[in-house]
Design a protein around this motif. Sequence first.
Motif, short mmCIF file in Angstrom:
data_model
loop_
_atom_site.label_atom_id
_atom_site.label_comp_id
_atom_site.label_asym_id
_atom_site.label_seq_id
_atom_site.Cartn_x
_atom_site.Cartn_y
_atom_site.Cartn_z
N GLY A 1 -9.74 4.40 76.06
CA GLY A 1 -10.66 3.73 76.90
C GLY A 1 -12.04 3.86 76.41
N PHE A 2 -12.31 5.16 76.17
CA PHE A 2 -13.70 5.52 75.78
C PHE A 2 -14.08 4.82 74.49
N GLY B 1 -26.62 14.87 78.33
CA GLY B 1 -25.23 14.52 77.88
C GLY B 1 -24.60 14.36 79.25
N ARG B 2 -23.37 13.61 79.06
CA ARG B 2 -22.46 13.41 80.21
C ARG B 2 -20.95 13.93 79.76
N ARG B 3 -20.49 14.49 80.98
CA ARG B 3 -18.98 14.93 80.69
C ARG B 3 -17.98 13.90 81.31
N VAL B 4 -17.06 13.18 80.58
CA VAL B 4 -16.17 12.19 80.88
C VAL B 4 -14.86 13.03 81.08
N ALA C 1 -21.07 6.66 81.30
CA ALA C 1 -21.47 7.53 80.22
C ALA C 1 -21.73 6.62 78.80
N VAL C 2 -21.22 5.69 78.71
CA VAL C 2 -21.52 4.77 77.41
C VAL C 2 -22.86 4.29 77.75
N ALA C 3 -23.27 3.67 78.83
CA ALA C 3 -24.19 3.03 79.08
C ALA C 3 -25.35 4.09 79.04
N PHE D 1 -28.06 12.47 72.15
CA PHE D 1 -27.14 12.40 73.64
C PHE D 1 -25.58 12.83 73.24
N LEU D 2 -25.14 13.70 73.88
CA LEU D 2 -23.85 14.13 73.76
C LEU D 2 -22.78 13.50 75.01
#
Length: 539
Positions: free
Chosen positions: A363-364, A509-512, A521-523, A532-533
């Motif tokens: 999905g990511f 960053g973001r954790r998914v 997270a993608v946005a 960005f991580l």
Amino acid sequence: MRARPGKAAIFEQFAVDDIRYMFGNPGTVEQGFLDAGSGAATDYILALHESVAVGMADGYARAARRPALVQLHSGVGLGNGIGMLYQAMRGHTPLVVLVGEAGVRYDAMDAQMAADLVGMAEPVTKYATRVIDPSSVLRVLRRATKIAMTPPCGPVMVVLPADVLDQVTTEPALPTPLPETRTAPEPELTAQAARLLLGGSKPLILMGDGVAAAGAQEQLRAVAEALGAPVWGVNSSEVNFDTTHPLYGGQLGHMFGADSARVVAEADRVLIVGTYVFPEVFSSLHSPFRDDARIVHIDLDTYEIAKNFPVDLGIAADPRPTLAGLRAELERRSPHLAVAAPPAPPGEGRPTARASRDPVLDGFVRHLAERAPEGLVVFDEALTAGAPLTRYLPPRTPGRFFQTRGGSLGVGIPGAMGVKLARPELPVVGFSGDGASMYTFQALWTAARHGIDAKFVVCNNGRYRLLDHNIEQYWRQMGLPSHAAPRAFDLSRPAIRFTELAGALGVAGRRVERTEHIEEAVAAMWAHPGPFLVDLVID
């Protein structure tokens, strides 16, 4: 002729050769020439480990198609960079690596950090040398650049003793002349190649990064369509052939010779272009080709032609004009050759890769592809998590896809940074595994320090997953029952919190962890101005 210290003259040489960046990690024996270059046109990109410096340089040189400059610190720094230098050597990346040492006059002392630097570097470089006279500093640097950029390209190392650089030189800084290697074979050789390839019914093409280095993608496509031959990548880590084309077969394996043998077993006519044969760690010791197969190998690297298995015709020439001549000769000899259908648009026709069984990963990548800015460049070190990349972001355009090569882990993050420095106008995202990323995770500090606006995705499955796959095949080969993998493959205890690590190094960053986290997270990744991580937690 103007007199000045060698440590100042080398920056004049970098300027006339338009060397924009020096990737490095400083040490005491290099302090003199780094001090002399403080106001130079060549920017120093500071890495916190030598493998990061070499990895960034590797990505930069691949994307820029020009030499990249690396500075390493004496024997200990060179030792730290050896793994990435091996990657550059196997991938034919043109690097000019400068290694400092205390000085020629200290040779007899055998003091701390003393080492045979040339001897250390020789196994992982195309050429290694040491400057011992101030009147030849610039001459040797030009020679190094020329050798690095002459096909087959590769890393070159020059040892620069501090006491030699401190002395005065009157050498002029002149642009490095590069030899022209765009050579085509004699017409009778092209005719012989056409005769051999037209004589069978099951043609096959094996390709590698020599195609991209020569800019021969269109010529390879034309030959493949003329022969109706499926095209398989061997050491293919760039866009050598449109992966959505109906004739694209896929990539050969890099671990077990049996994988390659299955692909080539039925071919009676084989064209090899710009690659070595074969790359597996556990290669077949017997020829995997049919006894009656006729094999033509085109490459500028004469060492690789017939290195392991005999060929019927080896042509040491540039792939681009050679393939163009071969296509014309094939058409002349057989004007009614069947031409394959044009490539299918992404998402149509034969799929380039299966979907991932992991909904978060699949999905990511799908959402990333849907929201990707124009001209997206992907650097792929995801290894076992890479299938969705070739499904949703199929490599089609030269210069927009780079993959790890050579087997050295950790190139994903610094490699993407190097690509971004080479192509600042394009969006760049680097994919890496959790294990691989930890080899060079400190590269994020360099991205933050220098404002390198690349994006990074860590595919976090808590394991060295490739080892899981490989040991399963090993068990089958040895007739052993499947059982639990060694605990050494596990990275989950304690869990690595990649966004917290990134934040400590100055990168947001973001954790998914679930599919509902993907869109935000993608946005956030594309909206963020700077590195960005994304920590992508997958099975």
